[in-house]
Design a protein around this motif. Structure first.
Motif, PDB file in Angstrom:
ATOM      1  N   TRP A 113       0.916  -1.058   0.170  1.00  0.00           N
ATOM      2  CA  TRP A 113      -0.013  -0.003   0.282  1.00  0.00           C
ATOM      3  C   TRP A 113       0.817   1.243   0.064  1.00  0.00           C
ATOM      4  N   TYR A 114       0.434   2.326  -0.660  1.00  0.00           N
ATOM      5  CA  TYR A 114       1.092   3.350  -0.858  1.00  0.00           C
ATOM      6  C   TYR A 114       0.250   4.763  -0.443  1.00  0.00           C
ATOM      7  N   SER A 115       0.735   5.647   0.091  1.00  0.00           N
ATOM      8  CA  SER A 115      -0.294   6.595   0.502  1.00  0.00           C
ATOM      9  C   SER A 115      -0.408   7.728  -0.675  1.00  0.00           C
ATOM     10  N   ARG A 116      -1.150   8.806  -0.457  1.00  0.00           N
ATOM     11  CA  ARG A 116      -1.479   9.606  -1.447  1.00  0.00           C
ATOM     12  C   ARG A 116      -0.179  10.447  -1.830  1.00  0.00           C
ATOM     13  N   SER A 117       0.684  10.487  -0.755  1.00  0.00           N
ATOM     14  CA  SER A 117       1.854  11.117  -1.178  1.00  0.00           C
ATOM     15  C   SER A 117       3.036  10.533  -1.876  1.00  0.00           C
ATOM     16  N   ASN A 118       2.559   9.230  -2.482  1.00  0.00           N
ATOM     17  CA  ASN A 118       3.414   8.245  -3.163  1.00  0.00           C
ATOM     18  C   ASN A 118       4.530   7.885  -2.310  1.00  0.00           C
ATOM     19  N   LEU A 119       4.285   7.541  -0.878  1.00  0.00           N
ATOM     20  CA  LEU A 119       5.176   6.987   0.046  1.00  0.00           C
ATOM     21  C   LEU A 119       4.577   5.451   0.470  1.00  0.00           C
ATOM     22  N   GLU A 120       5.453   4.619   0.732  1.00  0.00           N
ATOM     23  CA  GLU A 120       4.875   3.414   1.081  1.00  0.00           C
ATOM     24  C   GLU A 120       4.347   3.552   2.411  1.00  0.00           C
ATOM     25  N   VAL A 121       3.198   2.858   2.727  1.00  0.00           N
ATOM     26  CA  VAL A 121       2.655   2.917   4.063  1.00  0.00           C
ATOM     27  C   VAL A 121       3.418   1.904   4.818  1.00  0.00           C
ATOM     28  N   PRO A 122       3.795   2.373   6.067  1.00  0.00           N
ATOM     29  CA  PRO A 122       4.445   1.732   6.879  1.00  0.00           C
ATOM     30  C   PRO A 122       4.003   0.427   7.664  1.00  0.00           C
ATOM     31  N   TYR A 123       4.655  -0.600   7.764  1.00  0.00           N
ATOM     32  CA  TYR A 123       4.333  -1.731   8.361  1.00  0.00           C
ATOM     33  C   TYR A 123       4.541  -1.478   9.921  1.00  0.00           C
ATOM     34  N   GLY A 124       3.554  -2.339  10.634  1.00  0.00           N
ATOM     35  CA  GLY A 124       3.410  -2.134  12.194  1.00  0.00           C
ATOM     36  C   GLY A 124       2.658  -1.053  12.588  1.00  0.00           C
ATOM     37  N   SER A 125       2.304  -0.863  13.652  1.00  0.00           N
ATOM     38  CA  SER A 125       1.291  -0.030  14.558  1.00  0.00           C
ATOM     39  C   SER A 125       1.553   1.308  14.308  1.00  0.00           C
TER      40      SER A 125
END
Length: 395
Positions: A24-36
């Motif tokens: 998953w990637y955010s709207r800022s083209n950054l990968e959504v982090p794994y973990g809490s």
């Protein structure tokens, strides 16, 4: 549609051989982090031929809404598939304040900031009716600011009638069935109206003074005398009768049968509708000046003391003269004047310690002056230790 502070999830599942990689990637083209964290992803399920990645959304602000991408690939060099999901954020509201304690005719401003994605629209309402920039010259709204994630609408409020108090609601929505609301409670400080502010009277007069107060919540109205409540027992010659007239108004009637000098003076009407605030108005009951008594020395001696007592409200000022000459208390002259006030009486004492200005045939006068005019007063004559008293004008 996601709500602020409430976690939502979105699954992205892909099948293939070899097993695909999903991110998953955010709207800022950054990968959504794994973990809490507030927004994070996890590998929710895997088998030999499929992968499911779950996107967790615990939105804290409207800016976290927008387009998120699920990117699927077989290997790092292989082709990608991109699937987009548009995350809407349900509207939520921030109010500049939740309560206004208003004074009549004074202008107040309260901002309603509606957040969400897409941009929400905000409106102020009163009794279910929208308030806009042309609603009233005293109560109206204005759009102050608008961005992609928020809108600010300002309520201008000047209470000219107590019926304008109560609950005002700011409402926001952004195209979904979800509507956000926040309430503003408008209270009005108690205001007082007296039927009379002052009255000239004489003993045995009977009259009634009306004190009416209005505000929201409905004020409590009471008459006070020397800081204490006036009796509510009608058998008394001074008493009050209090009533509530509808939702906003209360009244207290002050009834006076003037029986003594002590009944004159200031009466205070107090109205309160908050623990920390009250409004007061004063009714002044004036009483005509009167001569009460006098004491004279007997027999005559070189050191003489003469006393005059007068009644009235406001308390008068006492003047003295000996043989036509006005006497003032001073360290340069052998005279001392002492004034003692008790409620609506003033007792003035003249002490003379010189036979040069005071002898057995001296004429002593005391009289009173109020703020409007000189009043009649007795002329006290000392003649060889005998007292003759008769009425006289002025000095």
């Amino acid at each position: 549609m996601v709500r602020r502070g409430v976690e939502s999830t979105v699954d992205c599942t892909s099948y293939g051989n070899p097993r695909p990689v999903v991110d998953w990637y955010s709207r800022s083209n950054l990968e959504v982090p794994y973990g809490s964290s507030f927004i994070w992803q996890e590998v929710y399920f895997q088998s030999a031929y499929n992968t499911t990645n779950r996107l967790h959304l615990n939105v804290t602000q409207a800016q976290q809404g927008g387009t998120y991408e699920c990117r699927i690939r077989i290997n790092s060099a292989g082709p990608k598939q991109i699937h987009q999901v548009n995350i809407k954020v349900a509207p939520y509201i921030e109010l500049g304040k939740s309560e206004v304690i208003a004074k009549m005719s004074q202008m107040y401003q309260v901002d309603c900031v509606a957040h969400g994605f897409p941009t929400p629209s905000a409106v102020w309402k009163r009794n279910g009716t929208n308030i806009n920039h042309t609603s009233s010259i005293h109560i109206y709204t204005s759009l102050i600011n608008a961005t992609i994630h928020s809108q600010t609408v300002r309520l201008y409020l000047a209470i000219h009638n107590v019926v304008d108090s109560g609950v005002y609601v700011c409402e926001a929505n952004n195209g979904d069935s979800t509507i956000a609301q926040r309430s503003l409670l408008v209270k009005v400080q108690a205001n007082i109206s007296l039927s009379e502010k002052a009255k000239a009277s004489q003993l045995s007069d009977n009259f009634e003074i009306k004190c009416e107060s209005f505000g929201f919540p409905t004020p409590t109205t009471i008459w006070l005398r020397y800081g204490n409540p006036v009796s509510s027992l009608s058998a008394n010659h001074i008493y009050q009768l209090t009533t509530t007239n509808g939702e906003y108004t209360s009244t207290s009637l002050l009834n006076i049968n003037l029986k003594s000098q002590g009944d004159a003076g200031d009466y205070v009407c107090q109205a309160s509708n908050f623990k920390t605030f009250s409004t007061e108005a004063t009714f002044s009951l004036k009483l005509g000046l009167s001569f009460l008594y006098s004491t004279l020395p007997s027999p005559f001696s070189q050191s003489q003391t003469v006393t005059c007592a007068f009644g009235g409200f406001p308390p008068p000022s006492v003047q003295w003269s000996i043989n036509g000459q006005t006497i003032e208390s001073s360290t340069k002259t052998p005279t001392t004047i002492t004034n003692r006030r008790t409620q609506n009486k003033i007792e003035s004492t003249l002490k003379v310690s010189s036979s040069i200005i005071f002898g057995p045939n001296s004429i002593v006068k005391c009289w009173v002056v109020d703020s409007s005019a000189e009043r009649k007063s007795p002329k006290l004559v000392i003649n060889g230790g005998e007292l003759n008293t008769f009425a006289n004008q002025g000095k």
